[in-house]
Scaffold this motif. Sequence first.
Motif, PDB file in Angstrom:
ATOM      1  N   SER A 154       0.977  -1.486  -0.415  1.00  0.00           N
ATOM      2  CA  SER A 154       0.428   0.086  -0.005  1.00  0.00           C
ATOM      3  C   SER A 154       0.927   1.278  -0.171  1.00  0.00           C
ATOM      4  N   LEU A 155       0.231   2.441  -0.656  1.00  0.00           N
ATOM      5  CA  LEU A 155       0.964   3.526  -0.452  1.00  0.00           C
ATOM      6  C   LEU A 155       0.465   3.998   0.764  1.00  0.00           C
ATOM      7  N   TYR A 156       1.295   5.024   1.312  1.00  0.00           N
ATOM      8  CA  TYR A 156       0.902   5.951   2.920  1.00  0.00           C
ATOM      9  C   TYR A 156       2.019   7.276   2.589  1.00  0.00           C
ATOM     10  N   GLY A 157       1.094   7.999   3.055  1.00  0.00           N
ATOM     11  CA  GLY A 157       1.240   9.367   3.489  1.00  0.00           C
ATOM     12  C   GLY A 157       1.606  10.090   4.321  1.00  0.00           C
ATOM     13  N   PHE A 158       2.561  11.456   4.663  1.00  0.00           N
ATOM     14  CA  PHE A 158       2.407  11.720   5.607  1.00  0.00           C
ATOM     15  C   PHE A 158       2.893  13.369   5.138  1.00  0.00           C
ATOM     16  N   LYS A 159       1.729  14.148   6.634  1.00  0.00           N
ATOM     17  CA  LYS A 159       2.418  15.570   5.681  1.00  0.00           C
ATOM     18  C   LYS A 159       2.874  16.504   6.853  1.00  0.00           C
ATOM     19  N   SER A 160       3.938  17.751   6.295  1.00  0.00           N
ATOM     20  CA  SER A 160       5.051  18.234   7.191  1.00  0.00           C
ATOM     21  C   SER A 160       4.208  19.368   8.058  1.00  0.00           C
ATOM     22  N   VAL A 161       4.880  19.188   9.178  1.00  0.00           N
ATOM     23  CA  VAL A 161       4.291  20.854  10.098  1.00  0.00           C
ATOM     24  C   VAL A 161       4.870  21.776  10.664  1.00  0.00           C
ATOM     25  N   ALA A 162       5.089  23.075  10.895  1.00  0.00           N
ATOM     26  CA  ALA A 162       6.178  23.172  11.876  1.00  0.00           C
ATOM     27  C   ALA A 162       4.521  23.632  13.377  1.00  0.00           C
ATOM     28  N   ALA A 163       5.800  23.601  13.816  1.00  0.00           N
ATOM     29  CA  ALA A 163       5.475  23.583  15.580  1.00  0.00           C
ATOM     30  C   ALA A 163       6.275  23.350  16.931  1.00  0.00           C
ATOM     31  N   VAL A 202      -0.515   8.895   9.726  1.00  0.00           N
ATOM     32  CA  VAL A 202      -0.909   8.224   8.656  1.00  0.00           C
ATOM     33  C   VAL A 202      -1.072   9.142   8.252  1.00  0.00           C
ATOM     34  N   TRP A 203      -1.374  10.138   7.010  1.00  0.00           N
ATOM     35  CA  TRP A 203      -2.151  10.856   6.998  1.00  0.00           C
ATOM     36  C   TRP A 203      -3.552  10.757   5.934  1.00  0.00           C
ATOM     37  N   PHE A 204      -2.768  10.056   4.507  1.00  0.00           N
ATOM     38  CA  PHE A 204      -3.300   8.493   3.743  1.00  0.00           C
ATOM     39  C   PHE A 204      -2.967   7.723   3.707  1.00  0.00           C
ATOM     40  N   HIS A 205      -3.798   6.616   3.015  1.00  0.00           N
ATOM     41  CA  HIS A 205      -2.892   5.020   2.691  1.00  0.00           C
ATOM     42  C   HIS A 205      -4.372   4.161   1.785  1.00  0.00           C
ATOM     43  N   LEU A 206      -3.025   4.133  -0.086  1.00  0.00           N
ATOM     44  CA  LEU A 206      -4.325   4.133  -1.003  1.00  0.00           C
ATOM     45  C   LEU A 206      -3.714   2.614  -0.650  1.00  0.00           C
ATOM     46  N   PRO A 207      -4.534   1.706  -0.346  1.00  0.00           N
ATOM     47  CA  PRO A 207      -4.439   0.661  -0.479  1.00  0.00           C
ATOM     48  C   PRO A 207      -3.981  -0.377  -1.782  1.00  0.00           C
ATOM     49  N   ALA A 208      -3.263  -1.338  -1.849  1.00  0.00           N
ATOM     50  CA  ALA A 208      -2.811  -2.082  -2.829  1.00  0.00           C
ATOM     51  C   ALA A 208      -3.670  -1.904  -4.721  1.00  0.00           C
ATOM     52  N   GLU A 209      -4.782  -2.391  -4.802  1.00  0.00           N
ATOM     53  CA  GLU A 209      -5.504  -2.882  -5.371  1.00  0.00           C
ATOM     54  C   GLU A 209      -5.842  -0.855  -5.551  1.00  0.00           C
ATOM     55  N   LYS A 210      -5.592   0.158  -5.351  1.00  0.00           N
ATOM     56  CA  LYS A 210      -5.917   1.259  -5.933  1.00  0.00           C
ATOM     57  C   LYS A 210      -5.370   1.787  -6.543  1.00  0.00           C
ATOM     58  N   LEU A 211      -3.285   1.052  -7.237  1.00  0.00           N
ATOM     59  CA  LEU A 211      -2.998   2.100  -7.347  1.00  0.00           C
ATOM     60  C   LEU A 211      -2.528   1.217  -9.259  1.00  0.00           C
ATOM     61  N   LEU A 212      -1.940   2.909  -9.393  1.00  0.00           N
ATOM     62  CA  LEU A 212      -2.688   2.548 -10.845  1.00  0.00           C
ATOM     63  C   LEU A 212      -0.774   2.902 -11.611  1.00  0.00           C
ATOM     64  N   THR A 213       0.057   3.120 -12.842  1.00  0.00           N
ATOM     65  CA  THR A 213       1.053   3.477 -13.234  1.00  0.00           C
ATOM     66  C   THR A 213       1.440   4.729 -13.206  1.00  0.00           C
ATOM     67  N   SER A 214      -0.100   5.622 -12.662  1.00  0.00           N
ATOM     68  CA  SER A 214       0.336   6.795 -12.862  1.00  0.00           C
ATOM     69  C   SER A 214      -1.154   7.185 -11.338  1.00  0.00           C
ATOM     70  N   THR A 215      -0.646   7.247  -9.974  1.00  0.00           N
ATOM     71  CA  THR A 215      -0.930   6.707  -9.064  1.00  0.00           C
ATOM     72  C   THR A 215      -1.280   8.775  -9.072  1.00  0.00           C
ATOM     73  N   LYS A 216      -2.260   9.626  -8.476  1.00  0.00           N
ATOM     74  CA  LYS A 216      -1.814  11.336  -8.198  1.00  0.00           C
ATOM     75  C   LYS A 216      -2.779  10.929  -7.060  1.00  0.00           C
ATOM     76  N   ILE A 217      -2.203  11.981  -6.364  1.00  0.00           N
ATOM     77  CA  ILE A 217      -2.840  12.424  -4.695  1.00  0.00           C
ATOM     78  C   ILE A 217      -3.178  14.262  -5.284  1.00  0.00           C
ATOM     79  N   THR A 218      -3.802  14.167  -4.274  1.00  0.00           N
ATOM     80  CA  THR A 218      -4.788  15.849  -4.613  1.00  0.00           C
ATOM     81  C   THR A 218      -5.499  16.070  -3.290  1.00  0.00           C
ATOM     82  N   TRP A 219      -4.147  16.923  -2.917  1.00  0.00           N
ATOM     83  CA  TRP A 219      -4.831  18.051  -1.904  1.00  0.00           C
ATOM     84  C   TRP A 219      -5.126  19.112  -1.300  1.00  0.00           C
ATOM     85  N   GLN A 220      -6.017  19.845  -0.936  1.00  0.00           N
ATOM     86  CA  GLN A 220      -6.438  21.135  -0.853  1.00  0.00           C
ATOM     87  C   GLN A 220      -5.941  21.702   0.867  1.00  0.00           C
ATOM     88  N   GLU A 221      -5.978  23.476   0.609  1.00  0.00           N
ATOM     89  CA  GLU A 221      -5.428  23.234   2.079  1.00  0.00           C
ATOM     90  C   GLU A 221      -7.175  24.174   2.358  1.00  0.00           C
TER      91      GLU A 221
END
Length: 236
Positions: free
Chosen positions: A24-33, A41-60
């Motif tokens: 699976s693909l795990y994502g983490f986000k940086s902060v200052a504090a 763990v900020w997000f988790h993409l399980p193996a079945e959702k992996l693609l040859t081009s996997t796009k991660i999108t986030w907003q403020e």
Amino acid sequence: MATFNTTVNISPDDVKILKAEGYSLYGFKSVAASGDGSPTVWFHLPAEKLLTSTKITWQEQFQAYNSTSTVAPQVVIEASNTINTDLGELVTIEKGSGNIESTSDGYPGAVSFLNNDTQRFTVGINQLVNGKSNILCAFPILGAGSARVITPITKIALIFSTEKIETATVITKAMSAGAFIDLTGTDSRTVDYAINDGWSAKGGNWLKNFNAFTDLKKLLIENTSSREKALSERSK
């Protein structure tokens, strides 16, 4: 509301291997504090959702929470209260109830917390990623007017792992080798991943590789302190 994305390109053969072996693909986000906080763990993409081009999108788009969960490795942070907030706002924990409210009295570019209760809590922020608002960090905050100021930073870490870990889980050591990606000054990055060669970005110095067991607290949390002291003093 600013939108950011990172695209991970993987060969078809490597995608098949990652899926077959349960990565699976795990994502983490940086902060200052400041203080002894930890990434979650900020997000988790399980193996079945992996693609040859996997796009991660986030907003403020942010939320703030408080919790009675302990900030310790492998603990899943369970929010007691969650509220919509934004950069520049102050999230106050009310005395007696532990409820939270958000007002426009914080520091620019950060989400500030002030604990007026007599109980210690865990606090942190959620940020919208792939359509879901997930917890990305956890910091202890004492009672009686103590403060935390958390500034989101446009840097993320990506890790492929066979471990099964929920979002909002405190992780202090990297489960496997990963990529630390800096989006300062841009809203988009494209990286490549190969199972034998790891992460790359065609020579871009905005990507740094890190090894398994890397201290994610040191990697993802940049220390600040003066704002929290000033905020505590201001509340007295």
